[in-house]
Design an enzyme around this catalytic site. Structure first.
Site, PDB file in Angstrom:
ATOM      1  N   GLU A 551      -7.206   0.721   5.203  1.00  0.00           N
ATOM      2  CA  GLU A 551      -6.082   1.614   4.913  1.00  0.00           C
ATOM      3  C   GLU A 551      -4.873   1.205   5.743  1.00  0.00           C
ATOM      4  OE1 GLU A 551      -4.756   6.321   5.359  1.00  0.00           O
ATOM      5  OE2 GLU A 551      -6.559   5.560   6.361  1.00  0.00           O
ATOM      6  N   CYS A 555       4.035   0.872   8.116  1.00  0.00           N
ATOM      7  CA  CYS A 555       4.551  -0.492   7.994  1.00  0.00           C
ATOM      8  C   CYS A 555       6.060  -0.422   8.148  1.00  0.00           C
ATOM      9  CB  CYS A 555       4.176  -1.099   6.642  1.00  0.00           C
ATOM     10  SG  CYS A 555       4.833  -2.752   6.382  1.00  0.00           S
ATOM     11  N   THR A 568       7.487  -9.700   4.761  1.00  0.00           N
ATOM     12  CA  THR A 568       6.572 -10.494   3.931  1.00  0.00           C
ATOM     13  C   THR A 568       5.617 -11.301   4.797  1.00  0.00           C
ATOM     14  OG1 THR A 568       8.186 -10.654   2.136  1.00  0.00           O
ATOM     15  CG2 THR A 568       6.456 -12.336   2.213  1.00  0.00           C
ATOM     16  N   TYR A 593      10.512   4.967  -1.163  1.00  0.00           N
ATOM     17  CA  TYR A 593      11.283   3.873  -0.573  1.00  0.00           C
ATOM     18  C   TYR A 593      10.428   2.623  -0.311  1.00  0.00           C
ATOM     19  CZ  TYR A 593      14.439   7.792   0.287  1.00  0.00           C
ATOM     20  OH  TYR A 593      15.237   8.892   0.139  1.00  0.00           O
TER      21      TYR A 593
END
Length: 813
Positions: A551, A555, A568, A593
């Site tokens: 999970e 971030c 990325t 978002y």
């Protein structure tokens, strides 16, 4: 070889005819090809030693040493001067009845009597070998070994086109010839009077020092991983084939050619030629050469090793693939800095004594590279350590990577074993040679035309800038977590506080207390992005190994560091970390978002794992969307965009090559101006000339009934196996019999493997069957010279095979 001259200046027999450079003119009728230096590419090669020649010579030596003594005397008499009369100038006995064609093997020849007269001086064979009457069998076997080495070098002299290499071969030929006549041991002299080692510290010691210098502070398991990388590197240098000085002069006209030529000559005499001529003493390249030679080959060697690693990644186990594709490039980059640095301490003579005072690790035992295998990456895959909170995880540490248990003996993992190397190739695939040629162009800045590419293009991948910064050491990635079992590390605690601040600032709608609780929860970990010693981003996650998913909780990247590809690259590192730990599913709740970001990272609203796996485990958020991502363990995510870019460049170059081959230019299509919306592809003018073939036009002749196809193929394969020329192809080629075979042959095949595939109903079409059997013949012809018996067997069996499939109606007659 029967016409060879005396000890002082042996005269070579005439060279083979111009049209047949591979013809072997040896007395033994050897079918061995010349040594590896005869096929050196413009930038050196990483092929295995001897190209199979060493195995063939070893077999011939074993056969000759087991022959009767009379046969041995006959062989040595060819190289022994006549002693019947002082006035006789004959330098070697010549058989008065030479065989018109080379027999299959030496032992099948008729043993000549000692009373047989020499064709040149008419004296008996006994007069040529009188000095060998009381010689022991051991000494005679040693001399016979030198004889076969002389014959092999004789072949190399005539086949070699490079003048410098030919000169060295001729020098060694004369040296061994003289050793036979004088019954002495060959000693390299003359301009090579300096004996090994030629430079101190050696390459091996320098790499030892490098590991000690850069990685001695790491925990033992992480340091052991670096040692495995160093072993791989040293092993490749020991089997690296240097380019000839003439080739280097063309590629790098400003280099010190005289110094390189001296090292090249030494390398041939002491390292390369002794691989297949064992009567000469052999030294390992890494033990006798130092920084000078390493500097001359490092750049091109690094490029080719990494390229070869990418090409062979599918053959490697998952753990080793991650080690090689992710951590080996970083290791080589760090080593490259020390190789070309003017003041690197790893090349100091007193580094050993200095380091021994500061480190408990014995430098002498850091690395002991084997010289027994020729696989590209002979280091074994390493085990993983479960991460304890309060410590950084080596799984994402740029300088180390995976860990190995210290003191645990690891078994050799032959990643290029025949069973593993047997990979089916797509029909109509582009030849590997062409791909390599294109790769050498697009990876060599000197071979590319156009503007400089120092700056990132407008079409660069999102993570390209971040990847470059990581390689330069500007940013780092660490998996960190809190621990209740041990005293927290101060640096880790500072990073955890930094992560808490980043998440709180970038996620203002999330309660700060909630963020703090999860970041410092021992069950949660965070992949931290560090720049200039401070946290600028991270991904907080919790792993559920028993449920098969992880999970993702938070971030974020600080606002002033966004739009740089960090997000990325951060996610790609997290993916590779989980692949190492065999967890291949991500789940996360994304707000409005974050949905766009997660979609770019491969997340989808379609959840692949069953709902029962995650319900009750994952935290639910009101107003957020559940998204999932399934990982592919075969993808090196941190290098994925580079691979895709390289593939695009390859396709572009291949298209350009094809366009250059097509001379005729057709006018553009005008039918669309008349309102035509669509036309068949085959109606485009010139389309067939490009090599395009309509997929539906070829009517297959193979039986529609699977049992009928199986019966037909089984019958054909059995007839092929029963053919008298099928004996070389019955079993997989053994490494001990042909060292370097699996370096040359990428897709091995044999009749035993085909029988197993047929039995397992692998051949669902005639194309698969024909491709495998054709591969058997192609491999044989690629590895063996045209005049060899193996090559002839392949040609005969190939014709027989095609006649049988025509009889079966599988192809047009």
């Amino acid at each position: 070889m029967a016409e060879a001259g005396g000890a002082g200046s042996p005269a070579l027999p005439p060279a083979p005819p111009h049209g047949s450079p591979r013809t072997l003119a040896t007395a033994a009728g050897s079918s061995a090809s010349c040594g590896p230096a005869t096929a050196v590419a413009a930038a050196g090669t990483a092929e295995g030693p001897g190209g199979g020649g060493s195995a063939r010579i070893a077999v011939k030596k074993a056969q000759l040493r087991s022959a009767p003594r009379a046969k041995k005397l006959e062989k040595l008499g060819v190289y022994s001067a006549c002693k019947a009369e002082e006035s006789c100038k004959c330098n070697g006995w010549k058989n008065p009845n030479p065989s018109p064609t080379p027999p299959r093997g030496d032992l099948q020849q008729i043993i000549v009597s000692l009373t047989e007269s020499c064709r040149s001086c008419s004296h008996a064979l006994a007069a040529h070998v009188s000095h060998l009457e009381n010689v022991s069998e051991e000494e005679m076997d040693r001399l016979l070994g030198i004889v076969l080495d002389v014959e092999y070098l004789f072949t190399c002299v005539h086949k070699e086109e490079d003048a410098d290499t030919k000169q060295v071969y001729f020098y060694l030929f004369k040296l061994l010839r003289k050793s036979i006549l004088q019954r002495g041991k060959p000693v390299v002299e003359g301009s090579l009077e300096k004996k090994p080692p030629f430079e101190k510290p050696s390459i091996e010691q320098g790499v030892n020092n490098f590991v000690q210098y850069k990685f001695s502070h790491l925990p033992s398991k992480e340091r052991q991983t670096t040692i495995e990388l160093a072993k791989m590197f040293l092993n490749r240098i020991n089997y690296w084939h240097l380019e000839a000085p003439s080739q280097r002069r063309l590629r790098s006209p400003n280099d010190d050619i005289s110094g390189y030529k001296e090292n090249y000559t030494r390398w041939l005499c002491y390292c390369n030629v002794p691989q297949f001529c064992d009567s000469l003493p052999r030294y390992e390249t890494t033990k006798v050469f130092g920084r000078t030679l390493l500097r001359s080959v490092f750049t091109i060697m690094r490029r080719q090793l990494l390229e070869q690693a990418r090409q062979e990644k599918d053959k490697l186990p998952l753990e080793k693939r991650t080690l090689i594709l992710t951590h080996f490039p970083k290791f080589l980059s760090m080593l490259e800095e020390e190789v070309y640095s003017q003041n690197s301490p790893i090349w100091d003579q007193d580094f050993l004594s200095a380091s021994s005072r500061t480190s408990p690790l014995g430098i002498q035992t850091v690395i002991s590279p084997p010289v027994t295998g020729t696989a590209l990456f002979s280091s074994n895959s390493t085990s993983h350590e479960q991460i304890n909170g309060g410590r950084t995880s080596p799984g994402c540490r740029g300088s180390s990577g995976l860990e190995a248990n210290p003191g645990e003996k690891r078994k050799m993992n032959n990643s290029h074993a025949p069973e593993e190397a047997k990979r089916s190739r797509v029909m109509g695939d582009i030849p590997v040679e062409l791909i390599n040629e294109v790769m050498s162009t697009i990876t060599d800045p000197a071979g590319m035309l156009g503007p400089e590419t120092n700056f990132l293009s407008a079409h660069s991948a999102r993570d390209e800038a971040a990847r470059l910064e990581e390689r330069r050491g500007v940013i780092e990635f660490h998996v960190v977590g809190n621990s209740l079992n041990q005293k927290p590390n101060k640096k880790i605690l500072m990073w955890l506080v930094g992560l808490q601040n980043v998440f709180s600032h970038q996620l203002p709608r999330m309660p700060k207390e909630y963020i703090t609780r999860l970041v410092f929860d021992p069950k949660h970990k965070t992949l931290a992005l560090i720049k200039d010693g401070r946290v600028i981003g991270g991904i907080c996650f919790r792993m559920f190994p028993s449920q098969g998913f992880t999970e993702i909780v938070f971030c974020a990247v600080t606002s002033n560091e966004q739009v740089k590809g960090y997000g990325t690259h951060l996610m790609n590192h997290l993916k590779e970390y989980h692949i190492k730990h065999e967890i291949l599913n991500f789940l996360t709740y994304a707000d409005e978002y974050a949905i766009g970001y997660f979609k770019k990272q491969g997340f989808s609203k379609e959840i692949k794992i069953p709902k029962t796996k995650y319900v009750g485990y994952i935290k639910d958020y009101e107003g957020a969307t559940l998204m999932g991502c399934e990982l592919n363990p075969q993808i090196p995510y941190t290098e994925f965009s580079v691979i895709i870019k390289k593939q695009k460049e390859i396709i572009k170059k291949l298209i350009e090559r094809k366009q250059a081959q097509i001379r005729k230019v057709y006018p553009g299509l005008s039918c669309f101006k008349d309102g035509v919306r669509q036309i068949p592809i085959e109606s485009i003018p010139g389309i067939r000339e490009t090599g395009w073939k309509p997929s539906g036009k070829e009517k297959s002749k193979e039986p529609k009934d699977p049992e009928q196809l199986y019966s037909t193929l089984k019958n054909i394969l059995q007839q092929v196996k029963n053919h008298p020329n099928a004996w070389p192809f019955m079993e997989p080629v053994k490494r001990t019999e042909a060292p370097g075979y699996y370096e040359v042959i990428r897709f091995p095949m044999d009749l035993k493997t085909m029988s197993e595939r047929l039995r397992n109903r692998y051949y669902v079409s005639k194309k698969l069957f024909m491709a495998d059997l054709q591969r058997v013949f192609t491999n044989c012809k690629e590895y063996n010279p045209p005049e060899s018996e193996y090559y002839k067997c392949a040609s005969i069996l190939e014709k027989f095979f095609f006649s049988k499939i025509k009889e079966a109606g599988l192809i047009d007659k």
